[in-house]
Design an enzyme around this catalytic site. Structure first.
Site, short mmCIF file in Angstrom:
data_model
loop_
_atom_site.label_atom_id
_atom_site.label_comp_id
_atom_site.label_asym_id
_atom_site.label_seq_id
_atom_site.Cartn_x
_atom_site.Cartn_y
_atom_site.Cartn_z
N ALA A 1 0.87 -1.17 0.00
CA ALA A 1 0.00 0.00 0.00
C ALA A 1 0.91 1.23 0.00
O ALA A 1 2.13 1.10 -0.07
CB ALA A 1 -0.92 -0.02 1.21
N VAL A 2 0.33 2.42 0.10
CA VAL A 2 1.13 3.63 -0.08
C VAL A 2 2.28 3.72 0.92
O VAL A 2 3.42 4.04 0.54
CB VAL A 2 0.23 4.88 0.04
CG1 VAL A 2 1.06 6.15 -0.01
CG2 VAL A 2 -0.79 4.90 -1.09
N MET A 3 2.04 3.45 2.20
CA MET A 3 3.10 3.54 3.21
C MET A 3 4.22 2.55 2.90
O MET A 3 5.41 2.89 2.97
CB MET A 3 2.54 3.29 4.61
CG MET A 3 1.75 4.43 5.19
SD MET A 3 2.77 5.87 5.63
CE MET A 3 3.59 5.28 7.10
N LYS B 1 -2.38 -4.42 7.39
CA LYS B 1 -3.41 -3.97 8.33
C LYS B 1 -3.21 -4.62 9.69
O LYS B 1 -2.96 -5.82 9.80
CB LYS B 1 -4.80 -4.31 7.78
CG LYS B 1 -5.93 -3.73 8.59
CD LYS B 1 -7.27 -4.03 7.93
CE LYS B 1 -8.43 -3.44 8.74
NZ LYS B 1 -9.74 -3.74 8.12
N SER C 1 5.55 7.04 11.99
CA SER C 1 4.66 8.19 11.86
C SER C 1 5.20 9.19 10.84
O SER C 1 6.40 9.37 10.71
CB SER C 1 4.50 8.90 13.20
OG SER C 1 3.67 10.04 13.06
N LYS D 1 4.03 4.87 19.99
CA LYS D 1 3.31 5.34 18.80
C LYS D 1 1.84 5.60 19.12
O LYS D 1 1.24 6.57 18.64
CB LYS D 1 3.42 4.29 17.68
CG LYS D 1 2.60 4.60 16.40
CD LYS D 1 2.97 5.95 15.80
CE LYS D 1 2.50 6.12 14.37
NZ LYS D 1 1.14 5.81 14.06
N HIS E 1 1.68 8.81 20.92
CA HIS E 1 1.90 9.85 19.89
C HIS E 1 0.58 10.14 19.17
O HIS E 1 0.21 11.30 18.99
CB HIS E 1 2.95 9.37 18.88
CG HIS E 1 2.95 10.13 17.58
ND1 HIS E 1 2.01 9.92 16.58
CD2 HIS E 1 3.77 11.11 17.11
CE1 HIS E 1 2.25 10.74 15.57
NE2 HIS E 1 3.31 11.46 15.87
N ASN E 2 -0.13 9.11 18.77
CA ASN E 2 -1.39 9.32 18.04
C ASN E 2 -2.44 9.96 18.93
O ASN E 2 -3.24 10.78 18.48
CB ASN E 2 -1.91 7.99 17.49
CG ASN E 2 -1.16 7.54 16.25
OD1 ASN E 2 -0.01 7.94 16.04
ND2 ASN E 2 -1.78 6.72 15.44
N GLU F 1 -1.64 13.48 19.08
CA GLU F 1 -2.04 14.03 17.78
C GLU F 1 -3.53 14.38 17.77
O GLU F 1 -3.92 15.46 17.30
CB GLU F 1 -1.73 12.99 16.70
CG GLU F 1 -2.11 13.36 15.29
CD GLU F 1 -1.89 12.19 14.34
OE1 GLU F 1 -2.83 11.85 13.59
OE2 GLU F 1 -0.79 11.60 14.36
N ARG G 1 -14.76 14.12 18.51
CA ARG G 1 -15.01 13.49 17.21
C ARG G 1 -16.33 12.72 17.24
O ARG G 1 -17.08 12.72 16.25
CB ARG G 1 -13.85 12.56 16.84
CG ARG G 1 -12.53 13.27 16.60
CD ARG G 1 -11.52 12.37 15.94
NE ARG G 1 -10.20 13.00 15.87
CZ ARG G 1 -9.19 12.57 15.13
NH1 ARG G 1 -9.35 11.47 14.39
NH2 ARG G 1 -8.03 13.19 15.11
N ARG H 1 -18.71 7.11 49.36
CA ARG H 1 -18.48 5.70 49.02
C ARG H 1 -18.55 4.83 50.27
O ARG H 1 -19.07 3.71 50.23
CB ARG H 1 -17.13 5.53 48.33
CG ARG H 1 -17.05 6.19 46.95
CD ARG H 1 -15.65 6.09 46.34
NE ARG H 1 -15.31 4.71 46.07
CZ ARG H 1 -14.32 4.05 46.66
NH1 ARG H 1 -13.58 4.65 47.59
NH2 ARG H 1 -14.07 2.80 46.36
N HIS I 1 -16.85 1.30 51.66
CA HIS I 1 -15.60 1.14 50.91
C HIS I 1 -14.37 1.65 51.66
O HIS I 1 -13.26 1.53 51.15
CB HIS I 1 -15.72 1.86 49.56
CG HIS I 1 -16.68 1.19 48.63
ND1 HIS I 1 -16.51 -0.10 48.18
CD2 HIS I 1 -17.82 1.64 48.06
CE1 HIS I 1 -17.51 -0.41 47.37
NE2 HIS I 1 -18.33 0.63 47.29
#
Length: 482
Positions: free
Chosen positions: A11-13, A75, A128, A183, A186-187, A190, A287, A445, A451
């Site tokens: 694939a592209v990567m 994948k 990345s 990673k 990192h994401n 991001e 999101r 609690r 508790h």
């Protein structure tokens, strides 16, 4: 001719990494499950290079120098395990399998253990920088079998991005799944950076009524200052980009964001480790809210909020937004590093925190000048408990704090959603307080669930229970932590 490394997955990567390796003098043998892609790649993108092809995994492994290095760019998930099983029959003891996809760190930890038990070595490496980074120099975050590092180091450091003094944005992260964990964080960061920028954009667009060109100019200015970064740079360019009719393309894009899961993994891990990574969590949920487009369109007709009219000094407020963005960004990275430290302790990893900042300094999506300051902080104190306690960041927050509060107050009064700006400030205010209201929470609690709680006039670790009603008896529940 024998190849230095094999790569599966065109694939592209994958293609761009292969061409990057070729540019640096390495011979790469490529294979793809759909073998016609191999021939197409050799006849087009890789034409005139040293890249060689294979039409089976057996053929690929036969063409590799020893120890064999086979990199998977497929994948994440079952596909990685399936390819590993197909590769193993053609490997010898000490050969190396590298997973360069976006795998979950627990999968990489499992694969490291599995392959080492059979006499092989495994590297789970975060990569990345997107398509461009893969081609010209990504940030590479390898972890797994330490014995594999000397065999992959020359290739990885050659193809990675370089920063000042030609230092590569690639170094050994640590054991088992640590490369993919770094990673993942990192994401997550991001996600936070992108949402913070979007909130700054939202304030300028809806509160200040600025045009896309005006906002592009603001981001261009910010990119020359402490916010200098890849994401600020591309935001400048996106806002300036015109559609075929000459109008800003950004205004025609549907406001419903997607995600691939690494942000969610980060907050799941934060919950597992009891770390308050609130900003990344809010970025993920923002999101989710955006994806409710039809519901929001209906709600907009029913639910009313305050007027978004702004009557203050526009230029001064734009500078306040810059400072609020900067302060919130500092909190985001502080939280990310809190999570890295907690995971390292839990997994017994030996992470180089300054080195991680350096790996992120170039090539990757969150690359920025800001990361150099993080490296400096850990160079000064390798045991730094929290970035917010470093003298440089203490000073930066102090300078930005008043503007940060003004922006949030104005945004709230005018009904502009700012989930990451506000959670960053809430975290900062919580972290800087010696006393929080969790004493009442612990009493609640203990009242309804026995508790138990700790007392300020007793040693830590000594738990008490109170019969609050006179009817509950003195039996208490087992204690547990967040």
């Amino acid at each position: 001719m024998q190849a230095d490394i094999g790569l599966i997955g065109l694939a592209v990567m994958g293609q761009n990494l292969v061409l990057n390796m070729n540019d640096h003098g390495y011979v790469v043998c490529v294979y793809n499950r759909t073998t016609s892609k191999v021939d197409a790649f050799l006849n087009n993108e890789a034409k005139g290079t040293q890249v060689i092809g294979a039409h089976s995994i057996q053929e690929l492994c036969a063409k590799l120098k020893r120890p064999r290095r086979v990199m998977l760019m497929v994948k994440a998930g079952t596909a990685v395990d399936e390819f590993i099983e197909q590769i193993l029959p053609y490997l010898e003891q000490g050969d190396i399998i590298i997973d360069g996809g976006n795998s979950l760190f627990t999968d990489s930890a499992r694969r490291t253990q599995y392959l080492e038990s059979k006499g092989f070595l495994f590297v789970g490496s975060g990569v990345s920088g997107g398509e461009e980074g893969a081609r010209t120099g990504p940030s590479i975050m390898p972890g797994g079998s330490p014995a594999a590092w000397e065999h992959v180091k020359p290739i990885f450091q050659a193809i990675s991005a370089k920063v000042e003094n030609n230092v590569p944005c690639c170094d050994w992260v640590g054991e088992t799944g640590s490369g993919h964990y770094v990673k993942m964080v990192h994401n997550g960061i991001e996600y936070g950076d992108m949402q913070l920028i979007c909130e700054a954009y939202h304030l300028m667009r809806d509160l200040l009524g600025m045009t896309a060109d005006e906002m592009s100019a603001v981001f261009a200015d910010w990119n020359k200052r402490e916010l200098d970064s890849y994401l600020i740079e591309i935001t400048r360019d996106i806002l300036a980009f015109k559609d075929t009719d000459g109008k800003p393309l950004v205004d025609k894009i549907l406001d419903a964001a997607g995600q691939k899961g690494t942000g969610k993994w980060t907050i799941e891990s934060a919950c597992d480790n009891g770390m308050p990574v609130t900003l990344i969590a809010e970025a993920v949920f923002a999101r989710c809210v955006s994806s409710l487009k039809n519901e929001r369109t209906n709600a907009a007709k029913i639910l009313k909020g305050p007027s978004t009219a702004f009557t203050g000094d526009k230029k001064a407020f734009i500078d306040d937004i810059r400072q609020a963005l900067y302060a919130s960004k500092i909190v985001s990275y502080a939280q990310g590093y809190m999570l890295l430290r907690a995971a390292a302790k839990e997994q017994n990893w030996h992470l180089n925190y300054g080195g991680i900042a350096l790996m992120w300094r170039g090539g990757c999506i969150i690359r920025s000048g800001f990361l150099g300051k993080i490296k400096e902080a850990f160079d000064k104190d390798v045991n730094l408990q929290n970035l917010l306690l470093d003298s440089f960041f203490v000073g930066e927050i102090e300078k930005a704090q008043a503007a940060w509060r003004r922006v949030i107050a104005q945004g709230v009064l005018c009904g502009i959603p700012m989930p990451t700006f506000t959670t960053a400030l809430s975290f900062f205010d919580g972290y800087r307080r010696d006393s929080l209201p969790a004493n009442l929470l612990q009493a609640q609690r203990d009242y309804f669930g026995a508790h138990t709680y700790e007392r300020i006039d007793k040693p830590r670790g000594e738990f008490s229970h109170t019969n609050w009603t006179g009817r509950g008896g003195n039996v208490s529940s087992t204690t547990y932590n967040v």
